[in-house]
Write an enzyme that holds these catalytic residues in place. Sequence first.
Site, PDB file in Angstrom:
ATOM      1  CB  ALA A  71      38.890  -4.533 -12.622  1.00  0.00           C
ATOM      2  CG  LEU A 116      34.758 -11.854  -6.286  1.00  0.00           C
ATOM      3  CD1 LEU A 116      35.066 -11.207  -7.630  1.00  0.00           C
ATOM      4  CD2 LEU A 116      34.764 -10.801  -5.179  1.00  0.00           C
ATOM      5  CB  THR A 163      42.633 -15.607  -8.252  1.00  0.00           C
ATOM      6  OG1 THR A 163      41.320 -15.350  -8.755  1.00  0.00           O
ATOM      7  CG2 THR A 163      43.411 -14.301  -8.198  1.00  0.00           C
ATOM      8  N   GLY A 213      38.382 -14.605  -8.093  1.00  0.00           N
ATOM      9  CA  GLY A 213      37.683 -14.620  -9.365  1.00  0.00           C
ATOM     10  C   GLY A 213      36.178 -14.710  -9.171  1.00  0.00           C
ATOM     11  NE  ARG A 234      45.654  -5.953  -3.385  1.00  0.00           N
ATOM     12  CZ  ARG A 234      46.531  -6.495  -4.210  1.00  0.00           C
ATOM     13  NH1 ARG A 234      47.830  -6.327  -3.987  1.00  0.00           N
ATOM     14  NH2 ARG A 234      46.124  -7.182  -5.263  1.00  0.00           N
ATOM     15  CD  GLU A 274      37.305   9.203  23.602  1.00  0.00           C
ATOM     16  OE1 GLU A 274      36.231   8.583  23.653  1.00  0.00           O
ATOM     17  OE2 GLU A 274      38.351   8.709  23.132  1.00  0.00           O
ATOM     18  CB  SER A 288      31.274 -18.585  -2.964  1.00  0.00           C
ATOM     19  OG  SER A 288      32.402 -17.863  -2.515  1.00  0.00           O
TER      20      SER A 288
END
Length: 353
Positions: free
Chosen positions: A163, A300, A207, A296, A195, A57, A302
């Site tokens: 991926a 993920l 990982t 990994g 990221r 603003e 979890s």
Amino acid sequence: MSAFSSVDELYMSRALQLARCGMGSTSPNPMVGAVIVCDGRIIGEGYHIRAGEPHAEVNAVNSVKECDRHLLERSTIYVTLEPCSHYGKTPPCCDLIIACRMARVVIATTDFNAQVNGSGIERMRSAGIDVAVGLLGTESRRLNGAFFAFHQKHRPFITLKWAQSSDGFIDYVRAGQGALKVSDNISRIAVHKLRASHDAILVGTRTALLDNPSLDVRFWSGRSPLRVVVDRKGVLPHELHLFDGSQPTVVFTENPNNCFGKNVEQIALREDAPLVEQITGWLHSRKINSLLVEGGTATLQSFIDAGIWDSARVETNPSLVVTEGVAAPCLVNAVKVSEERCGGNVVSFFDRV
């Protein structure tokens, strides 16, 4: 609530477009855009450029030319988030709007920060300004998902990312094999852009050991996120890129006695509390608005099993077939919201329902 016209929607769309210009630089503040209109003409516009600097603003008002300043009293300002009503690093924006004696304020959504949460709207209405709320509110809340998650869910906004091959594998078993190559150069750039839009990035022990990632944004211009790694048993060697001291790194571990050197903080895990809640609770206490999970499958999954996630980015190489290896995570309570091509791959985006 005032009725909104197609012209109102056009100006609010422009405000949202401006807000996106602040992506990656406003956290822990939200991305906000503002457009000032008088007699069908935009006389000022602005967005929140960087945390600690003037809000949207203020920048919009300051952009109004001297010859148009007298028009402010007859103007409408379109703002993607309720103008703030408290003193922080900058003065209240609602007071600026009142001082300018603007005729109308159109707001996309209320600010659910406890310091605001409708008080800005009430103050402007008490000053005699016509205030309308709710135009493109869903779009504004989606844009600032991290900000709303932080204040409503009391945790960071969590994005899961992986991926996979066409048959649903994210890696080989790694018994004498190298890493599974799913992404190409174009999609790698897209991931580094992702990221840069998050405050923190997390991986698990496996990982960190197998890939030795740097978790930076070297393929994109922006701020590298806080690096977070889960190392329950304290097995990670000091020589990993994560511990090179180039940027802050946090290690969640049951064995917080290792000396990793500069820029590395160890957080002791408790046995009597769930892992994911400990991580997100600590990040919230440090005012971390958003977390990207790149770990990994086990890491993920979890977050998925705990039901603590908000969006997922799944990249699939349609021509890559593995047949056996490390299976990708299994999303539950998810809905696909969009799909796009990224290099030679297909990227699907999911929201948690």
